[in-house]
Design a protein around this motif. Sequence first.
Motif: not given
Length: 77
Positions: A16-32
């Motif tokens: 579950f944690v791996l899935f959530v963090l992979s979604i966060y890493s790939f879907i959310i664009p880079e910001f500060k």
Amino acid sequence: MNKKLNGPQALFTFIFVLFVLSIYSFIIPEFKYKSIIFILVCGVSALVGVILATSIIKDKEFISNWLGKDIPDLKNK
């Protein structure tokens, strides 16, 4: 909460944690502050994963019924 997680609960939490963090890493664009938010998302997803794992996977009997097989390790508790 002084409960220990059994193997399937820990595996579910990890996935579950791996899935959530992979979604966060790939879907959310880079910001500060993406790395700071990443740490917060990691903690929250671990907490939610443990809560889901303990509510869905209650005991070893549930796992053996879900698999539909006779597993000797689960049968001899």
